[in-house]
Motif scaffolding. Structure first.
Motif, PDB file in Angstrom:
ATOM      1  N   THR A  44       0.836  -1.194   0.000  1.00 34.59           N
ATOM      2  CA  THR A  44       0.000   0.000   0.000  1.00 34.59           C
ATOM      3  C   THR A  44       0.870   1.243   0.000  1.00 34.59           C
ATOM      4  OG1 THR A  44      -1.713  -1.151   1.279  1.00 34.59           O
ATOM      5  CG2 THR A  44      -1.839   1.253   1.184  1.00 34.59           C
ATOM      6  N   VAL A  45       0.557   2.161  -0.884  1.00 34.26           N
ATOM      7  CA  VAL A  45       1.209   3.479  -0.923  1.00 34.26           C
ATOM      8  C   VAL A  45       0.112   4.523  -0.760  1.00 34.26           C
ATOM      9  CG1 VAL A  45       2.565   5.107  -2.276  1.00 34.26           C
ATOM     10  CG2 VAL A  45       3.048   2.659  -2.438  1.00 34.26           C
ATOM     11  N   GLU A  46       0.274   5.403   0.230  1.00 34.65           N
ATOM     12  CA  GLU A  46      -0.701   6.468   0.471  1.00 34.65           C
ATOM     13  C   GLU A  46       0.002   7.821   0.393  1.00 34.65           C
ATOM     14  OE1 GLU A  46      -2.674   5.836   4.158  1.00 34.65           O
ATOM     15  OE2 GLU A  46      -3.874   4.141   3.426  1.00 34.65           O
ATOM     16  N   VAL A  47      -0.578   8.736  -0.347  1.00 36.01           N
ATOM     17  CA  VAL A  47      -0.043  10.093  -0.478  1.00 36.01           C
ATOM     18  C   VAL A  47      -1.143  11.077  -0.091  1.00 36.01           C
ATOM     19  CG1 VAL A  47       0.941  11.818  -2.025  1.00 36.01           C
ATOM     20  CG2 VAL A  47       1.540   9.407  -2.318  1.00 36.01           C
ATOM     21  N   ASP A  48      -0.858  11.924   0.892  1.00 44.55           N
ATOM     22  CA  ASP A  48      -1.792  12.968   1.320  1.00 44.55           C
ATOM     23  C   ASP A  48      -1.263  14.321   0.869  1.00 44.55           C
ATOM     24  OD1 ASP A  48      -3.323  11.037   2.524  1.00 44.55           O
ATOM     25  OD2 ASP A  48      -2.503  11.374   4.530  1.00 44.55           O
ATOM     26  N   VAL A  49      -2.113  15.108   0.252  1.00 42.82           N
ATOM     27  CA  VAL A  49      -1.757  16.457  -0.196  1.00 42.82           C
ATOM     28  C   VAL A  49      -2.686  17.439   0.492  1.00 42.82           C
ATOM     29  CG1 VAL A  49      -1.513  18.015  -2.155  1.00 42.82           C
ATOM     30  CG2 VAL A  49      -0.990  15.578  -2.435  1.00 42.82           C
ATOM     31  N   LEU A  50      -2.110  18.391   1.238  1.00 45.35           N
ATOM     32  CA  LEU A  50      -2.887  19.419   1.920  1.00 45.35           C
ATOM     33  C   LEU A  50      -2.380  20.782   1.480  1.00 45.35           C
ATOM     34  CD1 LEU A  50      -4.951  20.374   4.030  1.00 45.35           C
ATOM     35  CD2 LEU A  50      -3.144  20.158   5.766  1.00 45.35           C
ATOM     36  N   GLU A  51      -3.223  21.552   0.822  1.00 46.11           N
ATOM     37  CA  GLU A  51      -2.864  22.880   0.335  1.00 46.11           C
ATOM     38  C   GLU A  51      -3.976  23.861   0.715  1.00 46.11           C
ATOM     39  OE1 GLU A  51      -0.212  24.015  -0.897  1.00 46.11           O
ATOM     40  OE2 GLU A  51       0.918  22.233  -1.514  1.00 46.11           O
ATOM     41  N   PRO A  52      -3.739  24.728   1.713  1.00 51.11           N
ATOM     42  CA  PRO A  52      -4.791  25.671   2.149  1.00 51.11           C
ATOM     43  C   PRO A  52      -5.293  26.579   1.028  1.00 51.11           C
ATOM     44  CG  PRO A  52      -2.984  25.587   3.735  1.00 51.11           C
ATOM     45  CD  PRO A  52      -2.528  24.829   2.529  1.00 51.11           C
ATOM     46  N   SER A  53      -4.450  26.887   0.052  1.00 50.53           N
ATOM     47  CA  SER A  53      -4.873  27.775  -1.031  1.00 50.53           C
ATOM     48  C   SER A  53      -5.727  27.061  -2.074  1.00 50.53           C
ATOM     49  CB  SER A  53      -3.658  28.409  -1.704  1.00 50.53           C
ATOM     50  OG  SER A  53      -2.777  27.423  -2.203  1.00 50.53           O
ATOM     51  N   GLY A  54      -5.857  25.729  -1.969  1.00 50.77           N
ATOM     52  CA  GLY A  54      -6.683  24.977  -2.910  1.00 50.77           C
ATOM     53  C   GLY A  54      -5.859  24.210  -3.923  1.00 50.77           C
ATOM     54  N   ILE A  55      -6.308  23.002  -4.237  1.00 54.92           N
ATOM     55  CA  ILE A  55      -5.593  22.121  -5.162  1.00 54.92           C
ATOM     56  C   ILE A  55      -6.224  22.219  -6.550  1.00 54.92           C
ATOM     57  CG2 ILE A  55      -4.957  19.726  -5.675  1.00 54.92           C
ATOM     58  CD1 ILE A  55      -5.160  19.161  -2.673  1.00 54.92           C
TER      59      ILE A  55
END
Length: 277
Positions: A114-125
């Motif tokens: 399993t590979v999990e990638v989380d992306v958090l960008e307050p300005s919006g993705i």
């Protein structure tokens, strides 16, 4: 890792990480004991070769743009080991997108991968994409020897993407059969996530963490700068055949990008025989 043998055996853990990244934590769980790694500054390599055969960690050059972290451990019979490696990397924005790559090379077919990638960008993705698995040494070439085509932007099999305005979670969980279709030796390639952020605010985005800050800004709607490109084609004897053909093929796609009247290009030939005369 599990030592199924009736005697102690040495096992090796290895992981490719970006060359620009830095390791922040390495922990080994062996049986019921926890071994916390000590992070020190990189030392220059010397000509001395270590002879220790017990637990050790090393780091060497991997494929282009990566380094390979290795750790070996001697496991008692029927014992288990787990490795926790953490590193940090400042993502560079290239061609209008950020790119994060995770090396997926377990060296064997794995029952639970399993590979999990989380992306958090307050300005919006914006513009999130997950292309096919890539080879590090030839980024853009599909893993498994497949030719590059229109389906390169299709996510690898079993990839699930959950996304909202500011957060995205990408999960890659291939079965053993799906892994075998990519590579029988367990060297699957790089799992890549590309994305950009919304840039409606002209002042950019400021992120603050642990007393430090990073100010991201990328002005848009700027006029393109004129480009003057000179291609130097090596026609030496060592380039005859496949190499020369590959150079010509890779050069041709560049011309359509020179689309503005201010752009100019030139082609010149270089030959080692002429250089020596």
């Amino acid at each position: 890792m599990l030592n199924r043998a009736s005697e102690d055996q040495e096992f090796e853990f290895q992981m490719q990480i970006p060359a620009a990244a830095f390791i922040t934590n390495f922990t080994m769980l062996i049986g019921d004991k926890v071994y916390q790694g000590e992070i020190t500054a990189r030392e220059k390599k010397t000509g001395d070769k270590g002879t220790a055969k017990r637990n050790k960690t090393t780091e060497d050059n991997g494929e282009k743009g990566t380094e390979t972290f290795r750790a070996s451990v001697v496991l008692p019979s029927k014992d288990k080991a787990a490795f926790l490696l953490s590193y940090e990397e400042l993502l560079q924005r290239r061609l209008g997108k950020y790119e994060h790559a995770v090396s997926v090379r377990p060296q064997q077919l794995v029952g639970r991968l399993t590979v999990e990638v989380d992306v958090l960008e307050p300005s919006g993705i914006s513009a999130l994409e997950v292309p096919r698995l890539q080879n590090s040494g030839h980024r853009g070439a599909a893993a498994g020897g497949g030719a590059r085509g229109d389906d390169d932007l299709e996510p690898p099999p079993s990839t699930v993407i959950n996304q909202n305005e500011t957060f995205a979670k990408i999960t890659f969980k291939p079965s053993v059969v799906q892994q075998a279709k990519i590579a029988q030796n367990g060297i699957l390639g790089d799992f890549i996530v590309r994305y950009d952020v919304n840039r409606d605010q002209s002042i950019g985005d400021i992120q603050v963490l642990d007393g430090y800050f990073v100010h991201y800004f990328a002005p848009k709607d700027l006029p393109p700068l004129p480009k003057n490109v000179v291609f130097v084609l090596d026609s030496s004897a060592s380039m005859v055949g496949t190499k020369l053909r590959q150079v010509s093929e890779r050069r041709l796609p560049v011309f359509p990008s020179l689309a503005f009247a201010q752009d100019s290009d030139a082609l010149c030939e270089w030959n080692s025989a002429d250089a020596k005369s």
